[in-house]
Design a protein around this motif. Sequence first.
Motif, PDB file in Angstrom:
ATOM      1  N   ASP A  60       0.828  -1.223   0.000  1.00  0.00           N
ATOM      2  CA  ASP A  60       0.000   0.000   0.000  1.00  0.00           C
ATOM      3  C   ASP A  60       0.860   1.269   0.000  1.00  0.00           C
ATOM      4  OD1 ASP A  60      -2.098  -1.698   0.249  1.00  0.00           O
ATOM      5  OD2 ASP A  60      -2.539  -1.251   2.353  1.00  0.00           O
ATOM      6  N   TRP A  61       2.062   1.190   0.630  1.00  0.00           N
ATOM      7  CA  TRP A  61       2.847   2.415   0.781  1.00  0.00           C
ATOM      8  C   TRP A  61       4.263   2.321   0.226  1.00  0.00           C
ATOM      9  CZ3 TRP A  61       7.327   1.686   3.496  1.00  0.00           C
ATOM     10  CH2 TRP A  61       7.360   0.599   4.380  1.00  0.00           C
ATOM     11  N   GLU A  62       4.763   1.101  -0.006  1.00  0.00           N
ATOM     12  CA  GLU A  62       6.169   0.920  -0.395  1.00  0.00           C
ATOM     13  C   GLU A  62       6.275   0.862  -1.921  1.00  0.00           C
ATOM     14  OE1 GLU A  62       9.302   1.003  -0.762  1.00  0.00           O
ATOM     15  OE2 GLU A  62       9.967  -0.004   1.076  1.00  0.00           O
ATOM     16  N   ALA A  63       6.697   1.976  -2.532  1.00  0.00           N
ATOM     17  CA  ALA A  63       6.702   2.081  -4.001  1.00  0.00           C
ATOM     18  C   ALA A  63       7.917   1.442  -4.657  1.00  0.00           C
ATOM     19  CB  ALA A  63       6.630   3.548  -4.402  1.00  0.00           C
ATOM     20  N   THR A  64       8.936   1.049  -3.871  1.00  0.00           N
ATOM     21  CA  THR A  64      10.154   0.494  -4.490  1.00  0.00           C
ATOM     22  C   THR A  64      10.085  -1.025  -4.604  1.00  0.00           C
ATOM     23  OG1 THR A  64      11.473   0.108  -2.491  1.00  0.00           O
ATOM     24  CG2 THR A  64      11.499   2.348  -3.368  1.00  0.00           C
ATOM     25  N   VAL A  65       9.065  -1.651  -4.021  1.00  0.00           N
ATOM     26  CA  VAL A  65       9.017  -3.115  -3.969  1.00  0.00           C
ATOM     27  C   VAL A  65       8.228  -3.703  -5.138  1.00  0.00           C
ATOM     28  CG1 VAL A  65       8.166  -5.092  -2.638  1.00  0.00           C
ATOM     29  CG2 VAL A  65       9.332  -3.257  -1.479  1.00  0.00           C
ATOM     30  N   VAL A 138      22.664  -4.494   1.129  1.00  0.00           N
ATOM     31  CA  VAL A 138      22.869  -4.693   2.570  1.00  0.00           C
ATOM     32  C   VAL A 138      22.411  -3.428   3.273  1.00  0.00           C
ATOM     33  CG1 VAL A 138      24.584  -5.128   4.377  1.00  0.00           C
ATOM     34  CG2 VAL A 138      24.850  -6.206   2.140  1.00  0.00           C
ATOM     35  N   MET A 139      21.540  -3.590   4.255  1.00  0.00           N
ATOM     36  CA  MET A 139      20.967  -2.374   4.849  1.00  0.00           C
ATOM     37  C   MET A 139      20.692  -2.500   6.337  1.00  0.00           C
ATOM     38  SD  MET A 139      17.017  -2.620   3.930  1.00  0.00           S
ATOM     39  CE  MET A 139      16.052  -3.778   4.848  1.00  0.00           C
ATOM     40  N   THR A 140      20.656  -1.354   6.968  1.00  0.00           N
ATOM     41  CA  THR A 140      20.118  -1.226   8.320  1.00  0.00           C
ATOM     42  C   THR A 140      19.191  -0.022   8.292  1.00  0.00           C
ATOM     43  OG1 THR A 140      22.162  -2.075   9.268  1.00  0.00           O
ATOM     44  CG2 THR A 140      20.694  -0.924  10.770  1.00  0.00           C
ATOM     45  N   ASN A 174      23.936  -0.269   1.559  1.00  0.00           N
ATOM     46  CA  ASN A 174      25.029  -0.534   0.628  1.00  0.00           C
ATOM     47  C   ASN A 174      24.407  -1.275  -0.553  1.00  0.00           C
ATOM     48  OD1 ASN A 174      27.128  -1.817  -0.810  1.00  0.00           O
ATOM     49  ND2 ASN A 174      28.471  -1.686   0.972  1.00  0.00           N
ATOM     50  N   PRO A 175      24.439  -0.691  -1.755  1.00  0.00           N
ATOM     51  CA  PRO A 175      23.735  -1.310  -2.882  1.00  0.00           C
ATOM     52  C   PRO A 175      24.296  -2.671  -3.301  1.00  0.00           C
ATOM     53  CG  PRO A 175      24.913   0.656  -3.614  1.00  0.00           C
ATOM     54  CD  PRO A 175      25.046   0.600  -2.116  1.00  0.00           C
ATOM     55  N   GLY A 176      25.420  -3.082  -2.717  1.00  0.00           N
ATOM     56  CA  GLY A 176      25.884  -4.457  -2.882  1.00  0.00           C
ATOM     57  C   GLY A 176      26.721  -4.715  -4.114  1.00  0.00           C
ATOM     58  N   ALA A 186      20.644  10.550  -7.275  1.00  0.00           N
ATOM     59  CA  ALA A 186      19.421  11.152  -7.829  1.00  0.00           C
ATOM     60  C   ALA A 186      18.193  10.338  -7.407  1.00  0.00           C
ATOM     61  CB  ALA A 186      19.521  11.224  -9.351  1.00  0.00           C
ATOM     62  N   VAL A 187      18.347   8.996  -7.388  1.00  0.00           N
ATOM     63  CA  VAL A 187      17.208   8.129  -7.028  1.00  0.00           C
ATOM     64  C   VAL A 187      16.814   8.348  -5.563  1.00  0.00           C
ATOM     65  CG1 VAL A 187      16.481   5.724  -6.677  1.00  0.00           C
ATOM     66  CG2 VAL A 187      17.645   6.368  -8.775  1.00  0.00           C
ATOM     67  N   TYR A 188      17.818   8.323  -4.668  1.00  0.00           N
ATOM     68  CA  TYR A 188      17.419   8.433  -3.267  1.00  0.00           C
ATOM     69  C   TYR A 188      16.913   9.835  -2.900  1.00  0.00           C
ATOM     70  CZ  TYR A 188      21.878  10.253  -1.175  1.00  0.00           C
ATOM     71  OH  TYR A 188      22.972  10.997  -0.816  1.00  0.00           O
TER      72      TYR A 188
END
Length: 214
Positions: A60-65, A138-140, A174-176, A186-188
């Motif tokens: 419903d809210w997460e547009a990147t998935v 890889v993320m936190t 970290n985009p990995g 620009a994306v973020y």
Amino acid sequence: MGVGEGGWQLFAEDGEMRMYRREVEEGGIVCDPLKAVHTVKGVTGHEMCHYFFSPEYRFDWEATVENMKVVEEISSNTLIFHQIHKRVWPATQRDALFWSHMRQVPNDEDKDAHDIWIVCNNSTEHESAPVGKCVRLVMTVCLVCQTFVDPPTENKEISRENLTCRITYCSSINPGGWAPASVLRAVYKREYPKFLKRFTQYVKDMTEKKPIMF
Ligand code: 16C
């Protein structure tokens, strides 16, 4: 780390929302950490965290998935997610595998204020979701929400008009693997403000007519 120290730069501002980033590169890969603060009226920290954590609301809210799966339910407040994110041209598509944990934490600094609710998402490994075609990021990520209640007028019950939620959202991704720095930044710069505005409005809309969940 407070945003007044350590090289945090303000990159987006809209009403009560402020977003800061630090420029960090690891082995030539952009891993800029983000810190955002926002204040939202009419909702509680528990409500914010409930909608951020629960898988049934994710799309419903997460547009990147593009795709999301719960690969293991450790307990009612700890899940392991596998997500495939939308591809950003010209980079290879990314996926993420992370545990997500929600809890209430005592507020030792301000005894008069309500407890703080948090959700922490942190990359992990799992036998049922090995690395495949996507590059694994890889993320936190941490969402921290504190509720403030203005005392209602005499003999009146607390209503949503009395609620303010202070949000802190921190992320380090970290985009990995290789991704062009200019595209990534620009994306973020576009996607983080879009996410926080869309998500907070979603929680306001979802809770407007519901009883308050403290
Ligand atoms: O915290 C957020 N969401 C949580 C639940 O999903 C969870 C996920 C965090 C991972 C976010 C990574 C997204 C990167 C995917 C690539 C971007 C797709 C853009 C699609 C455009 C339609 O904690 C909210 C997350 C808000 C994310 C904002 C976007 C950040 C972009 C960072 C770029 C990273 C690498 C890109 C590789 C080319």
